[in-house]
Design a protein around this motif. Sequence first.
Motif, PDB file in Angstrom:
ATOM      1  N   ILE A 196       0.853  -1.192   0.000  1.00 29.79           N
ATOM      2  CA  ILE A 196       0.000   0.000   0.000  1.00 29.79           C
ATOM      3  C   ILE A 196       0.888   1.242   0.000  1.00 29.79           C
ATOM      4  N   ILE A 197       0.701   2.094  -0.997  1.00 28.86           N
ATOM      5  CA  ILE A 197       1.441   3.357  -1.071  1.00 28.86           C
ATOM      6  C   ILE A 197       0.501   4.468  -0.630  1.00 28.86           C
ATOM      7  N   ALA A 198       0.882   5.192   0.426  1.00 24.39           N
ATOM      8  CA  ALA A 198       0.022   6.229   0.987  1.00 24.39           C
ATOM      9  C   ALA A 198       0.877   7.428   1.348  1.00 24.39           C
ATOM     10  N   ALA A 199       0.633   8.554   0.701  1.00 31.39           N
ATOM     11  CA  ALA A 199       1.396   9.766   0.997  1.00 31.39           C
ATOM     12  C   ALA A 199       1.236  10.175   2.456  1.00 31.39           C
ATOM     13  N   ASP A 200       0.056   9.902   3.019  1.00 25.66           N
ATOM     14  CA  ASP A 200      -0.211  10.187   4.427  1.00 25.66           C
ATOM     15  C   ASP A 200      -0.674   8.885   5.082  1.00 25.66           C
ATOM     16  N   PRO A 201       0.249   8.062   5.585  1.00 24.62           N
ATOM     17  CA  PRO A 201      -0.125   6.742   6.111  1.00 24.62           C
ATOM     18  C   PRO A 201      -1.196   6.787   7.185  1.00 24.62           C
ATOM     19  N   ALA A 202      -1.197   7.807   8.013  1.00 23.64           N
ATOM     20  CA  ALA A 202      -2.168   7.855   9.108  1.00 23.64           C
ATOM     21  C   ALA A 202      -3.604   7.846   8.598  1.00 23.64           C
ATOM     22  N   ARG A 203      -3.828   8.330   7.384  1.00 22.05           N
ATOM     23  CA  ARG A 203      -5.189   8.322   6.829  1.00 22.05           C
ATOM     24  C   ARG A 203      -5.651   6.915   6.503  1.00 22.05           C
ATOM     25  N   MET A 204      -4.690   5.962   6.383  1.00 21.47           N
ATOM     26  CA  MET A 204      -5.049   4.576   6.091  1.00 21.47           C
ATOM     27  C   MET A 204      -5.597   3.850   7.316  1.00 21.47           C
ATOM     28  N   VAL A 205      -5.379   4.409   8.500  1.00 19.57           N
ATOM     29  CA  VAL A 205      -5.817   3.741   9.727  1.00 19.57           C
ATOM     30  C   VAL A 205      -7.311   3.454   9.693  1.00 19.57           C
ATOM     31  N   ALA A 206      -8.085   4.356   9.124  1.00 15.42           N
ATOM     32  CA  ALA A 206      -9.539   4.169   9.070  1.00 15.42           C
ATOM     33  C   ALA A 206      -9.932   2.928   8.287  1.00 15.42           C
ATOM     34  N   ASN A 207      -9.030   2.434   7.414  1.00 13.73           N
ATOM     35  CA  ASN A 207      -9.329   1.242   6.618  1.00 13.73           C
ATOM     36  C   ASN A 207      -8.911  -0.051   7.305  1.00 13.73           C
ATOM     37  N   CYS A 208      -8.310   0.040   8.473  1.00 11.48           N
ATOM     38  CA  CYS A 208      -7.819  -1.159   9.168  1.00 11.48           C
ATOM     39  C   CYS A 208      -8.943  -1.819   9.968  1.00 11.48           C
ATOM     40  N   PRO A 209      -8.995  -3.143   9.956  1.00 11.94           N
ATOM     41  CA  PRO A 209      -9.925  -3.815  10.876  1.00 11.94           C
ATOM     42  C   PRO A 209      -9.564  -3.470  12.310  1.00 11.94           C
ATOM     43  N   ARG A 210     -10.565  -3.373  13.156  1.00 12.24           N
ATOM     44  CA  ARG A 210     -10.284  -3.015  14.549  1.00 12.24           C
ATOM     45  C   ARG A 210      -9.655  -4.159  15.342  1.00 12.24           C
ATOM     46  N   ASP A 211      -9.615  -5.356  14.740  1.00 19.00           N
ATOM     47  CA  ASP A 211      -8.932  -6.461  15.399  1.00 19.00           C
ATOM     48  C   ASP A 211      -7.530  -6.671  14.836  1.00 19.00           C
ATOM     49  N   ALA A 212      -7.023  -5.688  14.085  1.00 20.41           N
ATOM     50  CA  ALA A 212      -5.707  -5.829  13.462  1.00 20.41           C
ATOM     51  C   ALA A 212      -4.591  -5.619  14.480  1.00 20.41           C
ATOM     52  N   GLU A 213      -3.416  -6.144  14.125  1.00 23.68           N
ATOM     53  CA  GLU A 213      -2.192  -5.917  14.879  1.00 23.68           C
ATOM     54  C   GLU A 213      -1.273  -5.031  14.037  1.00 23.68           C
ATOM     55  N   HIS A 214      -0.503  -4.182  14.686  1.00 22.42           N
ATOM     56  CA  HIS A 214       0.285  -3.176  13.976  1.00 22.42           C
ATOM     57  C   HIS A 214       1.713  -3.144  14.485  1.00 22.42           C
ATOM     58  N   ILE A 215       2.641  -3.026  13.554  1.00 20.34           N
ATOM     59  CA  ILE A 215       4.045  -2.773  13.874  1.00 20.34           C
ATOM     60  C   ILE A 215       4.429  -1.482  13.155  1.00 20.34           C
ATOM     61  N   ILE A 216       4.794  -0.461  13.926  1.00 19.71           N
ATOM     62  CA  ILE A 216       5.079   0.867  13.386  1.00 19.71           C
ATOM     63  C   ILE A 216       6.585   1.087  13.393  1.00 19.71           C
ATOM     64  N   LEU A 217       7.172   1.238  12.213  1.00 24.32           N
ATOM     65  CA  LEU A 217       8.621   1.431  12.119  1.00 24.32           C
ATOM     66  C   LEU A 217       8.960   2.235  10.864  1.00 24.32           C
ATOM     67  N   THR A 218       8.312   3.378  10.718  1.00 23.31           N
ATOM     68  CA  THR A 218       8.551   4.212   9.553  1.00 23.31           C
ATOM     69  C   THR A 218       9.866   4.985   9.715  1.00 23.31           C
ATOM     70  N   HIS A 219      10.207   5.740   8.662  1.00 23.70           N
ATOM     71  CA  HIS A 219      11.449   6.513   8.655  1.00 23.70           C
ATOM     72  C   HIS A 219      11.298   7.861   9.341  1.00 23.70           C
ATOM     73  N   ASP A 220      10.067   8.203   9.787  1.00 26.56           N
ATOM     74  CA  ASP A 220       9.780   9.560  10.241  1.00 26.56           C
ATOM     75  C   ASP A 220       9.029   9.518  11.571  1.00 26.56           C
ATOM     76  N   HIS A 221       9.563  10.184  12.596  1.00 24.42           N
ATOM     77  CA  HIS A 221       8.920  10.186  13.901  1.00 24.42           C
ATOM     78  C   HIS A 221       7.538  10.820  13.856  1.00 24.42           C
ATOM     79  N   ASP A 222       7.350  11.836  13.029  1.00 27.73           N
ATOM     80  CA  ASP A 222       6.034  12.473  12.932  1.00 27.73           C
ATOM     81  C   ASP A 222       4.993  11.498  12.385  1.00 27.73           C
TER      82      ASP A 222
END
Length: 307
Positions: A196-222
């Motif tokens: 998934i290519i997303a210029a603003d990854p945080a906007r993709m959160v709304a598409n995630c199932p609420r039972d999903a698991e997440h590992i956050i390790l992007t290149h940018d602290h913001d």
Amino acid sequence: MAIDLDTLTKATERGPVARVVITRVAGSTPREAGTAMYVWADKTQGTIGGGRLEFDAIARARDLLVHGTIAEHVYPLGPRLGQCCGGSVTTMTEVFTAQTLPNLPYVRSVSGAAPIPPRIAQKATRLQPTERPISIDHWLIETAPPAVRNLWVWGAGHVGRALINTLAPLPDFKIHWVDISADRFPDHITDGVMQIIAADPARMVANCPRDAEHIILTHDHDIDFALCHGLLHHGFDAAGLIGSATKWARFTNRLMQLGHDRQSISRIACPIGDPNLGKHPQAIALGVGAALLAQNATTTTPKTGTA
């Protein structure tokens, strides 16, 4: 362990395939019960241990592709077979096609007998998804696959790539891999991983199932912070953030200023991995992968550190 329907389905796309699965072992054997391999007329995938055992199993599987549908065989691993393990291996070999696979029952008879005897049915109901296939009186019993775990990996840097390489071969995970541009990803994306290519990854959160698991390790602290903020609003089963204790202390203070309570924030694990393994990307991936495999989908990633 549960039948791997994803691998079996892909295997049938090449044509009829014989799956050889070890259902019972005794004494010293090259592989454990539950190990499977796939045999076509012209190739094989996987291994049940090599040597004469595997040579004979492949030959029997190819014969079954022409002359049968399911067969059970016991291999004594002694001098007669040309192996010195000294134990024995029982296999169940079964032919599948794209047409027969959708109607696959999980309790099957070598002889085609029906109905299922009561004691076989009772045993089948007690078999857990993590248990190996078993054979009783020429009946094969194996469990349906457990529910797939939705895993979202945010970031395609060195650690993200190592984590994908570690987890993608496993049947338990449905993986979505997110980053800001195509050039952040490797040239080849492993089969079964959704890029998934997303210029603003945080906007993709709304598409995630609420039972999903997440590992956050992007290149940018913001971006990392925005993902944490978004997931706390959206909901999740488990989440882990790569970073130091200092980074997490800053994030915690900022998230509390945005109205999140400390208990909710603490559900995000930071740091992630196993500090005893080191900070090499593959070492971090191994630690995270081991933690994911060791836990249920409803628990949080253990709070063990990486830098």
